[in-house]
Design an enzyme around this catalytic site. Structure first.
Site, PDB file in Angstrom:
ATOM      1  N   GLU A  53      89.295  58.982  46.010  1.00  0.00           N
ATOM      2  CA  GLU A  53      88.194  58.122  45.509  1.00  0.00           C
ATOM      3  C   GLU A  53      87.995  58.270  44.006  1.00  0.00           C
ATOM      4  O   GLU A  53      87.421  57.396  43.368  1.00  0.00           O
ATOM      5  CB  GLU A  53      86.896  58.439  46.275  1.00  0.00           C
ATOM      6  CG  GLU A  53      86.161  59.713  45.865  1.00  0.00           C
ATOM      7  CD  GLU A  53      86.693  60.985  46.540  1.00  0.00           C
ATOM      8  OE1 GLU A  53      87.857  61.004  46.986  1.00  0.00           O
ATOM      9  OE2 GLU A  53      85.921  61.975  46.592  1.00  0.00           O
ATOM     10  N   HIS A  77      91.311  64.029  45.740  1.00  0.00           N
ATOM     11  CA  HIS A  77      90.174  63.096  45.854  1.00  0.00           C
ATOM     12  C   HIS A  77      90.652  61.681  45.540  1.00  0.00           C
ATOM     13  O   HIS A  77      90.526  61.233  44.391  1.00  0.00           O
ATOM     14  CB  HIS A  77      89.060  63.486  44.869  1.00  0.00           C
ATOM     15  CG  HIS A  77      88.256  64.665  45.298  1.00  0.00           C
ATOM     16  ND1 HIS A  77      87.067  64.542  45.995  1.00  0.00           N
ATOM     17  CD2 HIS A  77      88.472  65.994  45.152  1.00  0.00           C
ATOM     18  CE1 HIS A  77      86.575  65.750  46.244  1.00  0.00           C
ATOM     19  NE2 HIS A  77      87.409  66.652  45.751  1.00  0.00           N
ATOM     20  N   CYS A 100      89.530  66.577  50.632  1.00  0.00           N
ATOM     21  CA  CYS A 100      89.325  67.888  50.025  1.00  0.00           C
ATOM     22  C   CYS A 100      88.763  68.863  51.060  1.00  0.00           C
ATOM     23  O   CYS A 100      89.478  69.287  51.958  1.00  0.00           O
ATOM     24  CB  CYS A 100      88.439  67.771  48.781  1.00  0.00           C
ATOM     25  SG  CYS A 100      88.556  69.216  47.725  1.00  0.00           S
TER      26      CYS A 100
END
Ligand SMILES: [Mn+2]
Length: 271
Positions: A243, A241, A136
């Site tokens: 994650e 993102h 990001c």
């Protein structure tokens, strides 16, 4: 005769990788947190746990002290030589002053202090050949560090762009991406080029930095969603993102991205 002790290769191989994480910075913590006139440096746990699930340790790298009369006793090169790879976290906007612009709105002023630290950290990693993964804001940081610029606000510059952030949906907001043919990403995903990813950003790449190639875009508006750096050092960045959707059905599987980064980190010679 050289009598220095030699670490057996088996030990070198089994040591978990050490991945450095750049901190998020809270310059003015809300009073209720109890840190009056203090600065917080922190990480969001999802990113640390995502890395650790892949047999790597995550270490946050607080900023180095600058200014004052004392010369710092440790430097950026000391830091970077201790890690096998760097993950640049998401977070606050980049400051437009970091790419030669003035903020169009006060609330888009970003975090210049964090920019300067992360740009130094990024350059030292490239110098030492340590792999870098930007997420990001991390993708934007790589782009700016390589001489590129950003849209301060996608909706202002591209009124017809799809929403790339939704304050209510936050990490549940998603949109399609299209992976470029012949890219590293296309190889990682077996040639499947259309996917869904999370999207929590209102800035985006405007002018692409030097030596960077586009690996994926948002197909309906052309916003750049993934980049890679040419050359020897492994540097890649994603506007989404990974994650946050490591295990979310229907969204891009995040494991190939992280495994590719970690295998580049594993190829580094031991310190
Ligand atoms: Mn997006």
């Amino acid at each position: 005769m050289d009598e220095r002790p030699v670490t057996p290769p088996s030990i070198r191989k089994t040591r978990p990788l050490r991945i450095g994480l750049s901190p998020r910075i809270l310059h003015h913590p809300p009073a209720e947190l109890g840190f009056r006139n203090k600065t917080l440096q922190y990480l969001e746990q999802t990113i640390a746990h995502w890395i650790m699930r892949h047999h790597a340790l995550a270490f946050m790298l607080p900023t180095l002290e600058t200014g004052g009369t004392e010369r710092a006793s440790v430097g950026m090169s000391d830091y970077v030589s201790e890690i096998d790879g760097l993950v640049l976290q998401g977070g606050a906007d980049m400051s437009p002053s970091s790419y030669g612009e003035i903020p169009l709105r006060l609330e888009w002023s970003g975090d210049r202090m964090r920019d300067l630290y992360e740009i130094d950290l990024f350059r030292e990693c490239v110098l030492q050949g340590k792999p870098v993964l930007g997420l990001c804001r991390g993708l934007q940081l790589i782009n700016v560090a390589m001489g590129g610029s950003l849209h301060q606000d996608i909706a202002t510059d591209y009124p017809h762009a799809i929403p790339h952030v939704d304050p209510d949906l936050y990490d549940q907001h998603r949109h399609p991406i299209h992976i470029e043919m012949d890219s590293n990403l296309a190889r990682l995903y077996g040639g499947k080029v259309d996917h869904l990813v999370s999207s929590i950003h209102h800035q985006a790449i405007k002018r692409l930095g030097e030596d960077l190639v586009v690996e994926a875009t948002s197909p309906s508006d052309g916003i750049i969603e993934a980049i890679r750096m040419r050359g020897e050092c492994y540097v890649t960045g994603f506007q989404w993102h990974p994650e946050f959707h490591a295990d979310t059905p229907g969204l891009l599987n995040s494991s190939p991205i992280l495994e590719d980064f970690l295998s580049a980190a594993r190829r580094q010679p031991p310190p």
